[in-house]
Design a protein around this motif. Structure first.
Motif, PDB file in Angstrom:
ATOM      1  N   PHE A  52       0.827  -1.207   0.000  1.00 48.10           N
ATOM      2  CA  PHE A  52       0.000   0.000   0.000  1.00 48.10           C
ATOM      3  C   PHE A  52       0.857   1.250   0.000  1.00 48.10           C
ATOM      4  O   PHE A  52       0.608   2.191  -0.762  1.00 48.10           O
ATOM      5  CB  PHE A  52      -0.947   0.033   1.199  1.00 48.10           C
ATOM      6  N   ASP A  53       1.857   1.285   0.866  1.00 49.23           N
ATOM      7  CA  ASP A  53       2.679   2.489   0.985  1.00 49.23           C
ATOM      8  C   ASP A  53       3.364   2.822  -0.337  1.00 49.23           C
ATOM      9  O   ASP A  53       3.490   3.998  -0.707  1.00 49.23           O
ATOM     10  CB  ASP A  53       3.724   2.320   2.090  1.00 49.23           C
ATOM     11  N   GLY A  54       3.803   1.799  -1.069  1.00 55.48           N
ATOM     12  CA  GLY A  54       4.449   2.036  -2.355  1.00 55.48           C
ATOM     13  C   GLY A  54       3.500   2.683  -3.348  1.00 55.48           C
ATOM     14  O   GLY A  54       3.861   3.661  -4.026  1.00 55.48           O
ATOM     15  N   PRO A 128     -14.822   6.961   2.402  1.00 51.11           N
ATOM     16  CA  PRO A 128     -14.767   5.490   2.349  1.00 51.11           C
ATOM     17  C   PRO A 128     -13.818   5.025   1.251  1.00 51.11           C
ATOM     18  O   PRO A 128     -13.876   5.513   0.113  1.00 51.11           O
ATOM     19  CB  PRO A 128     -16.220   5.104   2.046  1.00 51.11           C
ATOM     20  N   PHE A 129     -12.967   4.052   1.593  1.00 51.28           N
ATOM     21  CA  PHE A 129     -11.889   3.654   0.693  1.00 51.28           C
ATOM     22  C   PHE A 129     -11.903   2.169   0.357  1.00 51.28           C
ATOM     23  O   PHE A 129     -11.832   1.776  -0.799  1.00 51.28           O
ATOM     24  CB  PHE A 129     -10.549   4.063   1.311  1.00 51.28           C
ATOM     25  N   ALA A 130     -12.008   1.315   1.405  1.00 53.30           N
ATOM     26  CA  ALA A 130     -11.896  -0.121   1.169  1.00 53.30           C
ATOM     27  C   ALA A 130     -12.400  -0.887   2.383  1.00 53.30           C
ATOM     28  O   ALA A 130     -12.642  -0.316   3.449  1.00 53.30           O
ATOM     29  CB  ALA A 130     -10.437  -0.495   0.882  1.00 53.30           C
ATOM     30  N   GLU A 134     -10.514  -7.420   4.575  1.00 52.09           N
ATOM     31  CA  GLU A 134      -9.961  -8.062   3.381  1.00 52.09           C
ATOM     32  C   GLU A 134     -10.231  -7.196   2.151  1.00 52.09           C
ATOM     33  O   GLU A 134     -11.194  -7.441   1.412  1.00 52.09           O
ATOM     34  CB  GLU A 134     -10.555  -9.463   3.188  1.00 52.09           C
ATOM     35  N   PRO A 135      -9.409  -6.188   1.904  1.00 51.47           N
ATOM     36  CA  PRO A 135      -9.584  -5.372   0.697  1.00 51.47           C
ATOM     37  C   PRO A 135      -9.496  -6.255  -0.544  1.00 51.47           C
ATOM     38  O   PRO A 135      -8.727  -7.223  -0.578  1.00 51.47           O
ATOM     39  CB  PRO A 135      -8.415  -4.387   0.765  1.00 51.47           C
ATOM     40  N   ASN A 136     -10.281  -5.924  -1.568  1.00 52.63           N
ATOM     41  CA  ASN A 136     -10.310  -6.779  -2.756  1.00 52.63           C
ATOM     42  C   ASN A 136      -9.323  -6.369  -3.834  1.00 52.63           C
ATOM     43  O   ASN A 136      -9.228  -7.010  -4.882  1.00 52.63           O
ATOM     44  CB  ASN A 136     -11.726  -6.828  -3.341  1.00 52.63           C
ATOM     45  N   GLY A 137      -8.571  -5.309  -3.613  1.00 53.27           N
ATOM     46  CA  GLY A 137      -7.563  -4.872  -4.576  1.00 53.27           C
ATOM     47  C   GLY A 137      -8.027  -3.745  -5.481  1.00 53.27           C
ATOM     48  O   GLY A 137      -7.202  -3.030  -6.065  1.00 53.27           O
ATOM     49  N   ARG A 138      -9.324  -3.563  -5.613  1.00 56.28           N
ATOM     50  CA  ARG A 138      -9.815  -2.515  -6.523  1.00 56.28           C
ATOM     51  C   ARG A 138      -9.565  -1.120  -5.947  1.00 56.28           C
ATOM     52  O   ARG A 138      -9.589  -0.136  -6.684  1.00 56.28           O
ATOM     53  CB  ARG A 138     -11.304  -2.719  -6.792  1.00 56.28           C
ATOM     54  N   GLU A 139      -9.305  -1.069  -4.648  1.00 50.41           N
ATOM     55  CA  GLU A 139      -9.023   0.236  -4.041  1.00 50.41           C
ATOM     56  C   GLU A 139      -7.751   0.854  -4.640  1.00 50.41           C
ATOM     57  O   GLU A 139      -7.611   2.079  -4.682  1.00 50.41           O
ATOM     58  CB  GLU A 139      -8.887   0.115  -2.523  1.00 50.41           C
ATOM     59  N   TYR A 140      -6.845   0.013  -5.140  1.00 47.33           N
ATOM     60  CA  TYR A 140      -5.638   0.548  -5.767  1.00 47.33           C
ATOM     61  C   TYR A 140      -5.967   1.209  -7.107  1.00 47.33           C
ATOM     62  O   TYR A 140      -5.328   2.186  -7.505  1.00 47.33           O
ATOM     63  CB  TYR A 140      -4.605  -0.561  -5.966  1.00 47.33           C
ATOM     64  N   VAL A 141      -6.966   0.685  -7.799  1.00 47.70           N
ATOM     65  CA  VAL A 141      -7.399   1.261  -9.068  1.00 47.70           C
ATOM     66  C   VAL A 141      -8.019   2.637  -8.835  1.00 47.70           C
ATOM     67  O   VAL A 141      -7.794   3.576  -9.604  1.00 47.70           O
ATOM     68  CB  VAL A 141      -8.413   0.330  -9.777  1.00 47.70           C
ATOM     69  N   VAL A 228     -17.738   0.472  -5.284  1.00 47.82           N
ATOM     70  CA  VAL A 228     -18.442   0.059  -4.075  1.00 47.82           C
ATOM     71  C   VAL A 228     -17.439  -0.148  -2.947  1.00 47.82           C
ATOM     72  O   VAL A 228     -16.386  -0.779  -3.133  1.00 47.82           O
ATOM     73  CB  VAL A 228     -19.235  -1.242  -4.320  1.00 47.82           C
ATOM     74  N   VAL A 229     -17.749   0.390  -1.790  1.00 44.96           N
ATOM     75  CA  VAL A 229     -16.923   0.205  -0.593  1.00 44.96           C
ATOM     76  C   VAL A 229     -17.794  -0.428   0.484  1.00 44.96           C
ATOM     77  O   VAL A 229     -18.810   0.153   0.890  1.00 44.96           O
ATOM     78  CB  VAL A 229     -16.350   1.538  -0.083  1.00 44.96           C
ATOM     79  N   ALA A 230     -17.408  -1.614   0.925  1.00 44.25           N
ATOM     80  CA  ALA A 230     -18.208  -2.344   1.909  1.00 44.25           C
ATOM     81  C   ALA A 230     -17.308  -3.300   2.676  1.00 44.25           C
ATOM     82  O   ALA A 230     -16.240  -3.682   2.191  1.00 44.25           O
ATOM     83  CB  ALA A 230     -19.324  -3.119   1.207  1.00 44.25           C
TER      84      ALA A 230
END
Length: 282
Positions: A52-54, A128-130, A134-141, A228-230
């Motif tokens: 995440f930090d990267g 709201p972010f993620a 268990e974030p699904n990875g789309r938050e990086y997009v 969607v963030v849930a």
């Protein structure tokens, strides 16, 4: 009698003057508290998670234009959060009142300052972010999008009292303003309880996630994309946020939230899609 009327009139004028002054002070204070945002340093707080930090450092470095910034660790944040010379942007796990554990991670922007006193620090917004668990990875997009959302909000909030009330993440509906735009929903952003086929030929397009993400990457014009963030594991008190965001300018056009008691309620519900469909008819 004339003297009494003059006296009463003077009292009324003074009272109205006090009320006007009080109103102006109350309104201007909201903007004044963040009026130095562009000149103060925003400390971007790292999490300790290397992945995440990267991404966070890369996207902030590419996109943050509104104020000077620097990165800091959590320990450095704790040591400096009482300093009024800093603003802070950081991911924070958020637990709603009835949740046993934090359900969501939000991007929290705050102004530094002591916890008590005449000019304490305060939170400006929590976007709201993620999922926290268990974030699904789309938050990086969507991280670049949300960084732009925060900057756009601050630009507006520094010049408009009304804009300060339109905090990203609150329920909002500007779909009539964007009635000519195409609505594209990622299939994975639709709640399992919704029959996708019911919305065929309604000028709302359901596509695979990679197609939707490709439209975001290409900054497709006149296109609204779903996000969607849930919580990954809904619990009592959990909520689901459904966003429609412009692919090119990164503006939140639609945001709804609803209770998410189980997985069947995660994503756009029929009522959300119905609103989008109605707006296409304008």
């Amino acid at each position: 009698m004339k003297k009494i009327l003059i006296l009463i009139s003077s009292v009324i004028i003074l009272a109205l003057g006090d009320m006007t002054a009080y109103g102006q002070a109350t309104i201007s204070t909201r903007k004044m508290k963040i009026s130095d945002f562009c000149t103060k340093t925003t400390r971007m707080v790292l999490t300790g998670d290397a992945i995440f930090d990267g991404v966070f450092q890369e996207e902030v470095g590419r996109r943050w234009m509104i104020s000077p910034f620097e990165f800091c660790t959590r320990d450095e944040y704790e040591a400096s959060k009482g300093n009024r010379d800093y603003y802070f942007l950081m991911p924070v796990d958020s637990r709603r009142k009835k949740e046993a554990e934090p359900g969501l991670t939000v991007l929290n922007l705050a102004k530094g300052g002591p916890e008590e006193g005449d000019n304490p620090g305060f939170d400006i917004l929590s976007l709201p972010f993620a999922s926290a668990e268990e974030p699904n990875g789309r938050e990086y997009v969507f991280l670049p999008v949300l960084i732009d959302v925060i900057q756009n909000y601050m630009r507006d909030a520094m010049v408009s009292d009304a804009a300060m009330l339109a905090v990203p993440g609150k329920a909002t509906n500007k779909l009539l303003k964007a009635s000519k735009m195409k609505v594209v929903l990622s299939k994975d952003d639709i709640a399992p309880s919704v029959k996708i086929e019911d919305w065929n030929d309604k000028n709302v397009f359901v596509v695979e996630e990679e197609v939707a993400d490709g439209l975001l990457e290409s900054k497709a014009e006149n296109t609204l994309l779903s996000y969607v963030v849930a919580p990954s594991t809904p619990q009592k008190g959990s909520v689901c946020y459904c966003f429609l965001i412009t692919a090119d300018t990164h503006e939140i056009i639609f945001c709804s939230k609803h209770a998410a008691k189980d997985e069947s309620k995660i994503g756009f519900l029929s009522d959300d899609i119905k609103i989008a469909v109605i707006s296409r008819k304008q």
